[in-house]
Design a protein around this motif. Structure first.
Motif, mmCIF file in Angstrom:
data_model
loop_
_atom_site.group_PDB
_atom_site.id
_atom_site.type_symbol
_atom_site.label_atom_id
_atom_site.label_comp_id
_atom_site.label_asym_id
_atom_site.label_seq_id
_atom_site.Cartn_x
_atom_site.Cartn_y
_atom_site.Cartn_z
ATOM 1 N N HIS A 93 54.351 58.204 11.055
ATOM 2 C CA HIS A 93 55.420 58.048 10.058
ATOM 3 C C HIS A 93 55.229 56.793 9.197
ATOM 4 C CE1 HIS A 93 56.861 61.245 12.393
ATOM 5 N NE2 HIS A 93 58.138 60.993 12.412
ATOM 6 N N GLY A 94 54.018 56.609 8.676
ATOM 7 C CA GLY A 94 53.774 55.515 7.746
ATOM 8 C C GLY A 94 53.461 54.170 8.361
ATOM 9 N N ARG A 95 53.215 54.144 9.673
ATOM 10 C CA ARG A 95 52.849 52.880 10.330
ATOM 11 C C ARG A 95 52.016 53.177 11.574
ATOM 12 N NH1 ARG A 95 55.732 51.599 14.834
ATOM 13 N NH2 ARG A 95 57.497 52.937 15.317
ATOM 14 N N TYR A 96 51.341 52.149 12.054
ATOM 15 C CA TYR A 96 50.557 52.299 13.278
ATOM 16 C C TYR A 96 51.443 52.058 14.498
ATOM 17 C CZ TYR A 96 46.116 52.518 10.809
ATOM 18 O OH TYR A 96 45.072 52.913 10.024
ATOM 19 N N ALA A 97 51.258 52.872 15.529
ATOM 20 C CA ALA A 97 51.979 52.720 16.798
ATOM 21 C C ALA A 97 50.946 52.749 17.920
ATOM 22 C CB ALA A 97 52.984 53.856 16.974
ATOM 23 N N TRP A 98 51.108 51.898 18.910
ATOM 24 C CA TRP A 98 50.153 51.814 20.019
ATOM 25 C C TRP A 98 50.409 52.934 21.026
ATOM 26 C CZ3 TRP A 98 45.656 49.879 20.919
ATOM 27 C CH2 TRP A 98 45.160 49.819 22.219
ATOM 28 N N VAL A 99 49.322 53.592 21.442
ATOM 29 C CA VAL A 99 49.375 54.625 22.474
ATOM 30 C C VAL A 99 48.621 54.062 23.675
ATOM 31 C CG1 VAL A 99 48.687 56.969 23.117
ATOM 32 C CG2 VAL A 99 49.367 56.469 20.767
ATOM 33 N N PRO A 100 49.281 53.861 24.813
ATOM 34 C CA PRO A 100 48.588 53.285 25.973
ATOM 35 C C PRO A 100 47.537 54.236 26.549
ATOM 36 C CG PRO A 100 50.880 53.819 26.508
ATOM 37 C CD PRO A 100 50.679 54.135 25.061
ATOM 38 N N GLY A 101 46.568 53.652 27.240
ATOM 39 C CA GLY A 101 45.518 54.448 27.877
ATOM 40 C C GLY A 101 46.088 55.359 28.947
ATOM 41 N N HIS A 102 45.316 56.387 29.283
ATOM 42 C CA HIS A 102 45.758 57.338 30.306
ATOM 43 C C HIS A 102 44.537 58.048 30.889
ATOM 44 C CE1 HIS A 102 45.516 59.548 26.501
ATOM 45 N NE2 HIS A 102 45.177 60.587 27.232
ATOM 46 N N TRP A 103 44.742 58.738 31.988
ATOM 47 C CA TRP A 103 43.658 59.466 32.659
ATOM 48 C C TRP A 103 43.477 60.845 32.045
ATOM 49 C CZ3 TRP A 103 40.524 56.790 35.562
ATOM 50 C CH2 TRP A 103 40.987 55.669 36.234
ATOM 51 N N GLN A 104 42.226 61.274 31.910
ATOM 52 C CA GLN A 104 41.869 62.627 31.478
ATOM 53 C C GLN A 104 41.211 63.314 32.670
ATOM 54 O OE1 GLN A 104 42.309 64.265 28.711
ATOM 55 N NE2 GLN A 104 42.883 62.679 27.281
ATOM 56 N N VAL A 105 41.608 64.530 32.971
ATOM 57 C CA VAL A 105 40.972 65.275 34.061
ATOM 58 C C VAL A 105 39.522 65.526 33.671
ATOM 59 C CG1 VAL A 105 40.976 67.403 35.397
ATOM 60 C CG2 VAL A 105 43.135 66.366 34.724
ATOM 61 N N GLN A 106 38.620 65.158 34.557
ATOM 62 C CA GLN A 106 37.189 65.247 34.265
ATOM 63 C C GLN A 106 36.707 66.694 34.176
ATOM 64 O OE1 GLN A 106 34.896 63.025 37.068
ATOM 65 N NE2 GLN A 106 33.353 62.535 35.534
ATOM 66 N N ARG A 107 35.792 66.942 33.247
ATOM 67 C CA ARG A 107 35.151 68.259 33.117
ATOM 68 C C ARG A 107 33.726 68.109 33.611
ATOM 69 N NH1 ARG A 107 35.932 70.879 27.385
ATOM 70 N NH2 ARG A 107 34.772 72.488 28.478
ATOM 71 N N VAL A 108 33.373 68.849 34.622
ATOM 72 C CA VAL A 108 32.048 68.755 35.237
ATOM 73 C C VAL A 108 30.971 69.058 34.200
ATOM 74 C CG1 VAL A 108 30.555 69.668 37.050
ATOM 75 C CG2 VAL A 108 33.000 69.393 37.475
ATOM 76 N N GLY A 109 29.958 68.189 34.136
ATOM 77 C CA GLY A 109 28.846 68.385 33.209
ATOM 78 C C GLY A 109 29.084 67.790 31.833
ATOM 79 N N TYR A 110 30.239 67.139 31.604
ATOM 80 C CA TYR A 110 30.571 66.551 30.303
ATOM 81 C C TYR A 110 30.898 65.074 30.479
ATOM 82 C CZ TYR A 110 31.115 71.336 28.616
ATOM 83 O OH TYR A 110 30.901 72.638 28.271
ATOM 84 N N HIS A 111 30.882 64.335 29.384
ATOM 85 C CA HIS A 111 31.360 62.952 29.398
ATOM 86 C C HIS A 111 32.422 62.789 28.322
ATOM 87 C CE1 HIS A 111 28.321 62.716 26.192
ATOM 88 N NE2 HIS A 111 29.019 61.709 25.731
ATOM 89 N N TRP A 112 33.347 61.864 28.546
ATOM 90 C CA TRP A 112 34.462 61.660 27.639
ATOM 91 C C TRP A 112 34.037 60.773 26.467
ATOM 92 C CZ3 TRP A 112 38.675 63.789 26.167
ATOM 93 C CH2 TRP A 112 39.619 63.069 25.436
ATOM 94 N N VAL A 113 34.293 61.235 25.251
ATOM 95 C CA VAL A 113 34.062 60.455 24.040
ATOM 96 C C VAL A 113 35.451 60.036 23.541
ATOM 97 C CG1 VAL A 113 33.153 60.469 21.687
ATOM 98 C CG2 VAL A 113 32.015 61.819 23.469
ATOM 99 N N PRO A 114 35.758 58.729 23.618
ATOM 100 C CA PRO A 114 37.103 58.291 23.227
ATOM 101 C C PRO A 114 37.377 58.511 21.741
ATOM 102 C CG PRO A 114 35.844 56.497 24.242
ATOM 103 C CD PRO A 114 34.923 57.652 24.069
#
Length: 103
Positions: A64-85
């Motif tokens: 809504h027209g401004r930046y807001a901080w989103v805290p980190g969180h866990w992602q369920v891992q997918r076998v054979g893949y890596h997470w790209v933030p």
């Protein structure tokens, strides 16, 4: 016999085409554009590794027209893949958000 095989093949084609249409619709990309660079990332303590999960670090979201901080969180891992933030990319005078994803 030939007619039933043709009918089965036609049904299979319809099912596969329907599934591919659903898959492409769910993969629709939402493009978020902000008029200025995001603020400097906040320091966030990364928790100890957790089996079966990948940590997705916190980030700034355009809201809504401004930046807001989103805290980190866990992602369920997918076998054979890596997470790209997710990350912001400068695009001319604006900035675009690239959503985090498994690769």
């Amino acid at each position: 016999m030939n007619r039933s095989i043709r009918l089965l093949a036609a049904s299979a084609v319809l099912v596969v085409s329907g599934l591919s249409a659903v898959a492409s619709a769910s993969a629709a990309e939402v493009v978020i554009v902000a008029p200025g660079a995001p603020p400097v990332e906040r320091f966030e303590a990364v928790p100890a590794p957790r089996a079966g999960y990948a940590w997705d670090k916190g980030h700034w979201r355009w809201d809504h027209g401004r930046y807001a901080w989103v805290p980190g969180h866990w992602q369920v891992q997918r076998v054979g893949y890596h997470w790209v933030p997710g990350h912001w990319v400068e695009h001319g005078p604006n900035w675009r958000w690239v959503e985090g994803h498994w690769a």
